[in-house]
Design a protein around this motif. Sequence first.
Motif, short mmCIF file in Angstrom:
data_model
loop_
_atom_site.label_atom_id
_atom_site.label_comp_id
_atom_site.label_asym_id
_atom_site.label_seq_id
_atom_site.Cartn_x
_atom_site.Cartn_y
_atom_site.Cartn_z
N VAL A 185 62.57 117.91 146.31
CA VAL A 185 61.91 118.61 145.54
C VAL A 185 62.70 119.72 144.71
N THR A 186 62.52 119.71 143.26
CA THR A 186 63.21 120.48 142.42
C THR A 186 62.13 121.18 141.63
N SER A 187 62.63 122.17 140.95
CA SER A 187 61.79 123.00 140.19
C SER A 187 62.31 123.51 138.77
N GLY A 188 61.53 123.78 137.59
CA GLY A 188 62.11 124.21 136.54
C GLY A 188 61.12 124.43 135.50
N ILE A 189 61.30 124.28 134.40
CA ILE A 189 60.36 124.63 133.37
C ILE A 189 60.56 123.43 132.20
N VAL A 190 59.59 123.54 131.20
CA VAL A 190 59.78 122.19 130.31
C VAL A 190 60.57 123.00 129.13
N SER A 191 61.96 122.68 129.12
CA SER A 191 62.76 123.07 128.21
C SER A 191 62.52 122.74 126.64
N ALA A 192 62.04 121.52 126.48
CA ALA A 192 61.86 121.12 124.95
C ALA A 192 60.74 119.99 125.08
N LEU A 193 60.23 119.62 123.94
CA LEU A 193 59.46 118.47 123.81
C LEU A 193 59.72 117.61 122.88
N GLY A 194 59.48 116.24 122.74
CA GLY A 194 59.73 115.25 121.73
C GLY A 194 61.19 115.31 121.65
N ARG A 195 61.96 115.12 122.71
CA ARG A 195 63.27 114.96 122.72
C ARG A 195 63.76 113.50 122.49
N SER A 196 64.88 113.23 121.65
CA SER A 196 65.60 112.10 121.75
C SER A 196 66.97 112.20 122.03
N THR A 197 67.66 111.32 122.83
CA THR A 197 68.95 111.29 123.19
C THR A 197 69.99 110.93 122.12
N GLY A 198 69.43 110.36 121.01
CA GLY A 198 70.07 110.04 119.81
C GLY A 198 70.79 108.50 120.14
N SER A 199 70.28 107.95 121.17
CA SER A 199 70.82 106.63 121.35
C SER A 199 70.48 105.70 120.22
N ASP A 200 71.37 104.62 120.01
CA ASP A 200 70.99 103.86 118.86
C ASP A 200 70.61 102.27 119.42
N SER A 201 70.06 102.61 120.90
CA SER A 201 69.83 101.22 121.47
C SER A 201 68.34 100.67 121.08
N GLY A 202 67.73 101.20 120.13
CA GLY A 202 66.45 100.72 119.65
C GLY A 202 65.23 101.12 120.48
N SER A 203 65.54 102.15 121.52
CA SER A 203 64.65 102.41 122.62
C SER A 203 63.59 103.34 122.08
N TYR A 204 62.34 103.59 122.70
CA TYR A 204 61.25 104.54 122.35
C TYR A 204 61.49 105.61 123.02
N GLU A 205 61.92 106.88 122.29
CA GLU A 205 62.17 108.15 123.00
C GLU A 205 61.48 109.11 122.73
N ASN A 206 60.70 109.77 123.26
CA ASN A 206 59.82 110.87 123.36
C ASN A 206 59.85 111.80 124.35
N TYR A 207 61.06 112.29 125.10
CA TYR A 207 61.17 112.69 126.27
C TYR A 207 60.56 114.24 126.49
N ILE A 208 60.14 114.49 127.49
CA ILE A 208 60.15 115.83 127.89
C ILE A 208 61.41 116.30 128.33
N GLN A 209 62.10 117.37 127.99
CA GLN A 209 63.32 117.94 128.45
C GLN A 209 62.91 119.12 129.52
N THR A 210 63.65 119.11 130.59
CA THR A 210 63.45 120.19 131.77
C THR A 210 64.67 120.40 132.43
N ASP A 211 64.82 121.55 132.94
CA ASP A 211 66.09 122.20 133.52
C ASP A 211 66.01 121.94 135.00
N ALA A 212 64.97 121.20 135.38
CA ALA A 212 65.07 121.06 137.02
C ALA A 212 66.37 120.24 137.26
N ALA A 213 66.74 120.55 138.55
CA ALA A 213 68.21 119.90 138.97
C ALA A 213 67.88 118.33 139.22
#
Length: 455
Positions: A181-209
Amino acid sequence: MKKRHFILTSIALGLSVLSTPMLAQASLPTVVEGQAVPSLAPMLEKVLPSVVSISVEGQQKGAQRNDIPEEFRFFFGEPFADRSPRQFRGLGSGVIIDAEKGYIITNNHVIDGADKITVKLSDGREFKAKTIGTDNLSDVALIQVEKPNNLTAVKIADSDKLKVGDFTVAIGNPFGLGQTVTSGIVSALGRSTGSDSGSYENYIQTDAAVNRGNSGGPLINLQGELIGINTAIISPSGGNAGIAFAIPSNMANNLVQQIIEFGEVRRGMLGIKGGELNADLAEAFNVTAKQGAFVSEVIPDSAAAKAGIKAGDVIVALNGQKIASFAELRAKIATSGAGKEVELTYLRDDKSHNVKVTLQSDELNQASATNLIPALEGAELSNYNSKGVTGVEITKVAPNSLAAQRGLRNGDIIVGVNRSSVENIGQFRKILDSKPSAVALNILRDGSNFYLLIQ
């Protein structure tokens, strides 16, 4: 894995200890020596039975030999490619979403290519599982355990209600250690990694380990509800650096429900091209918005065109939820599903407008050629209509792929198969579905017209 000044790794999460102030706000007391002490234990007791460890086994093709110059490999063909199968094993995590039917959500990269899938519960029981469906562009997979018995499903939360600063808890199987089990907070919303793979990215960013082996495991809130599927981290070393990404639960659930209903993902399409809104665009188009999706082009006869969206509009909300970027809008539209009605809020001359749009299917407009015929593995396709020529364009050919070996190149236009003309992917698919004994592609390349035999 993507390398820049950091490493983007598909993995998921591990464990860190909550501080006392965080636990106090969680309002989840336990009793120690007669005194109430803040703790996540009561919530975790209910959630842990829904979290599973996944082990996979399978075979994958070997890499193609690199001692032959790329421009000559097509002429030598298969004998000069080392494609002998190689055994592999992998570990990951997942979460049960339907106890009666035994449905489990995980990442596509966890079970991709697996011939054998074994699911282990928190109580030590093990089940064999099979793949129901996958979507590699969003990295979501749905598997099902055989003969489900006495399982526990997680409750799915509305991830659109998440806010930066909300507490998060992640559970998974890092390094094969078992449930952690790990814990943290929502660090950001709607994140993209900047990948050019054509994937669909709308990530939750968290600081959990986070660490390897937690891919596919759940990210939950303090009520024990699923808010995301842990997928990747950014790290200079490949280990935990406090930047982790999870697929929002709404997005993952939309995709698996399509898989359950249709046996596949039926991606929605709005029919626009564009990019991120910036200060220069905002000033040029007289809008005061700071964030949004700028529309640079509207495809004729598309869902957006029928709804009255025009080039120069800025889409700022979807179903009442703010849109921070074009990437976020693209991911949410694509994973909503064809035929679904959505409400868009857009700005034109800084005036707000709302419009309801019924999303179209994108299966006739873009596709992975691998889904059409194995001989085209590594090619990406899209419809082509320019200067009086209609057909199917090869938009991307992966190096050393089967498509590259067959002689296909980026920019090739397929205008026919055997004696039949082809105007779009739909027609191309229909011809290949008839399983012709031979497949000769009529291709336009640099003004030349020729046939390329691929099967």
